[in-house]
Design a protein around this motif. Sequence first.
Motif, PDB file in Angstrom:
ATOM      1  N   LEU A   1       2.991   4.618   1.285  1.00 24.76           N
ATOM      2  CA  LEU A   1       1.704   4.862   0.550  1.00 24.76           C
ATOM      3  C   LEU A   1       1.430   5.599  -0.563  1.00 24.76           C
ATOM      4  O   LEU A   1       0.973   5.184  -1.485  1.00 24.76           O
ATOM      5  CB  LEU A   1       0.662   5.118   1.821  1.00 24.76           C
ATOM      6  CG  LEU A   1      -0.767   5.365   1.407  1.00 24.76           C
ATOM      7  CD1 LEU A   1      -1.150   3.759   1.036  1.00 24.76           C
ATOM      8  CD2 LEU A   1      -1.636   5.852   2.648  1.00 24.76           C
ATOM      9  N   GLU A   2       2.346   6.467  -0.591  1.00 22.30           N
ATOM     10  CA  GLU A   2       2.351   7.636  -1.911  1.00 22.30           C
ATOM     11  C   GLU A   2       2.960   6.700  -2.895  1.00 22.30           C
ATOM     12  O   GLU A   2       2.415   6.624  -3.912  1.00 22.30           O
ATOM     13  CB  GLU A   2       2.851   8.832  -1.635  1.00 22.30           C
ATOM     14  CG  GLU A   2       2.801   9.724  -2.770  1.00 22.30           C
ATOM     15  CD  GLU A   2       3.685  10.839  -2.426  1.00 22.30           C
ATOM     16  OE1 GLU A   2       3.808  11.852  -3.447  1.00 22.30           O
ATOM     17  OE2 GLU A   2       4.238  11.131  -1.397  1.00 22.30           O
ATOM     18  N   ARG A   3       4.076   5.992  -2.522  1.00 25.88           N
ATOM     19  CA  ARG A   3       4.650   5.431  -3.581  1.00 25.88           C
ATOM     20  C   ARG A   3       3.768   4.060  -4.331  1.00 25.88           C
ATOM     21  O   ARG A   3       3.763   3.848  -5.577  1.00 25.88           O
ATOM     22  CB  ARG A   3       6.172   5.022  -3.118  1.00 25.88           C
ATOM     23  CG  ARG A   3       6.844   4.095  -4.252  1.00 25.88           C
ATOM     24  CD  ARG A   3       8.116   3.866  -3.739  1.00 25.88           C
ATOM     25  NE  ARG A   3       8.793   5.163  -3.110  1.00 25.88           N
ATOM     26  CZ  ARG A   3       9.141   5.540  -2.168  1.00 25.88           C
ATOM     27  NH1 ARG A   3       8.714   4.491  -1.051  1.00 25.88           N
ATOM     28  NH2 ARG A   3       9.706   6.804  -1.704  1.00 25.88           N
ATOM     29  N   TYR A   4       3.179   3.575  -3.338  1.00 29.51           N
ATOM     30  CA  TYR A   4       2.438   2.056  -3.973  1.00 29.51           C
ATOM     31  C   TYR A   4       0.982   2.811  -4.446  1.00 29.51           C
ATOM     32  O   TYR A   4       0.567   2.019  -5.211  1.00 29.51           O
ATOM     33  CB  TYR A   4       2.182   1.057  -2.917  1.00 29.51           C
ATOM     34  CG  TYR A   4       3.354   0.439  -2.314  1.00 29.51           C
ATOM     35  CD1 TYR A   4       3.561  -0.616  -3.192  1.00 29.51           C
ATOM     36  CD2 TYR A   4       4.029   0.656  -1.164  1.00 29.51           C
ATOM     37  CE1 TYR A   4       4.645  -1.584  -3.059  1.00 29.51           C
ATOM     38  CE2 TYR A   4       5.200  -0.083  -1.104  1.00 29.51           C
ATOM     39  CZ  TYR A   4       5.360  -1.212  -1.851  1.00 29.51           C
ATOM     40  OH  TYR A   4       6.688  -2.162  -1.794  1.00 29.51           O
ATOM     41  N   SER A   5       0.514   3.965  -4.020  1.00 29.09           N
ATOM     42  CA  SER A   5      -0.720   4.376  -4.576  1.00 29.09           C
ATOM     43  C   SER A   5      -0.725   4.606  -6.143  1.00 29.09           C
ATOM     44  O   SER A   5      -1.794   4.657  -6.541  1.00 29.09           O
ATOM     45  CB  SER A   5      -1.203   5.677  -3.509  1.00 29.09           C
ATOM     46  OG  SER A   5      -0.614   6.784  -3.843  1.00 29.09           O
ATOM     47  N   ARG A   6       0.418   5.198  -6.448  1.00 28.91           N
ATOM     48  CA  ARG A   6       0.519   5.370  -7.839  1.00 28.91           C
ATOM     49  C   ARG A   6       0.180   4.146  -8.744  1.00 28.91           C
ATOM     50  O   ARG A   6       0.014   4.200  -9.921  1.00 28.91           O
ATOM     51  CB  ARG A   6       1.986   5.858  -8.272  1.00 28.91           C
ATOM     52  CG  ARG A   6       2.455   7.000  -7.383  1.00 28.91           C
ATOM     53  CD  ARG A   6       3.681   7.056  -7.532  1.00 28.91           C
ATOM     54  NE  ARG A   6       4.159   8.343  -6.741  1.00 28.91           N
ATOM     55  CZ  ARG A   6       5.790   8.634  -6.553  1.00 28.91           C
ATOM     56  NH1 ARG A   6       6.466   7.650  -6.732  1.00 28.91           N
ATOM     57  NH2 ARG A   6       6.096   9.338  -5.519  1.00 28.91           N
ATOM     58  N   GLU A   7       0.379   2.914  -8.175  1.00 25.84           N
ATOM     59  CA  GLU A   7       0.241   1.654  -8.913  1.00 25.84           C
ATOM     60  C   GLU A   7      -1.140   0.839  -8.574  1.00 25.84           C
ATOM     61  O   GLU A   7      -1.390  -0.294  -8.895  1.00 25.84           O
ATOM     62  CB  GLU A   7       1.389   0.798  -8.814  1.00 25.84           C
ATOM     63  CG  GLU A   7       2.859   1.320  -9.312  1.00 25.84           C
ATOM     64  CD  GLU A   7       3.853   0.345  -9.140  1.00 25.84           C
ATOM     65  OE1 GLU A   7       3.775  -0.588  -8.862  1.00 25.84           O
ATOM     66  OE2 GLU A   7       5.171   0.838  -9.320  1.00 25.84           O
TER      67      GLU A   7
END
Length: 333
Positions: free
Chosen positions: A311-317
């Motif tokens: 979730l953290e990785r995708y939330s950046r984009e």
Amino acid sequence: MPKGDRLPRLLKLIHTIQNHPGLSSEELARECGIGSRQIFRDLRVLDYAGVPLYNDNGYRLAENFLLQDISFSLDEALSLLYGLKLVERQKALFPVKRVKERIMALLPRGLRDEIENLDGRVDVVAGFSADYSMKGDLFRNLNLAMRESKRIELEYYCFSRDDSNVRTIDPYHLIFKDGFWYLVGLCHWRKEQRQFRVDRIRKLRVLPEKFVPPPEILAASPLGAAWGIELGEVFQFTIRFWGESARFVRETQFHPEQQLWEEAGGTLRFTAKGCNLAQVARWVLTFGGEAEVLKPQSLRQMVVRQLAAGLERYSREANGCSLTSVGQGGMVE
């Protein structure tokens, strides 16, 4: 006809004479699907080989001669050929084409026609797998070592450490699972039973030293309660499934000891045993938001950490991207 077909052709001729004594050369040629000149050549070969063959109102075999029938029923032949289709996916590791041709040569013409008709309409689509096309000699040495209970020395690439080392192994089992071949054996370096992916074996040498396989190892399933291929301490886990995932899990056997419980509201509770938390966690994550780990807590926490990291990785984009606009992919009915 290729020389490799001679043996099955001669065996078929013997079976035909044995099962239908008194056939003429013309009838034998017709039954065996060969020409009149070839049938006489084959009859001479059998005579030279010492097969007690004689002609008395047709060709016959001496009463004391019996060759065990190795013909197949339609279901038996299809089982063999469908199994060969799975092996064909091993990228030239085994001589499947030659084996298939020899099996077909043993079948009566009518049955052979039925098999050939179905053969072109059945295929096996394998998932991801390793390339074993250059591993033929390695497999032959592994089979030799297991057959003669000889130790092996191998140079093995360890994925988790990203390096290679040399080990001495007592080879117990070869297992094909989820697209990969694994060697199960006693690792003298680790002093315990380990699993090795065969495609990660860089070099292999059969040693002269022999070992005695423990009877309990050979008698038991090499994977036991394993979920996947990696072994460890056995634990029980419980997962709750929703929606389409619940329906999919309901109709699928993932583990021989799995248990299912229907719950109010259409959810499904799934319980099984595993030996490796990470492997079970990877399986749970394939169901996305339609799966929840109920126990053990260690597995639940591992899945939570993986989901949080994703979730953290995708939330950046994700700025400006509506999550509700992402539809589900097609599912197999």
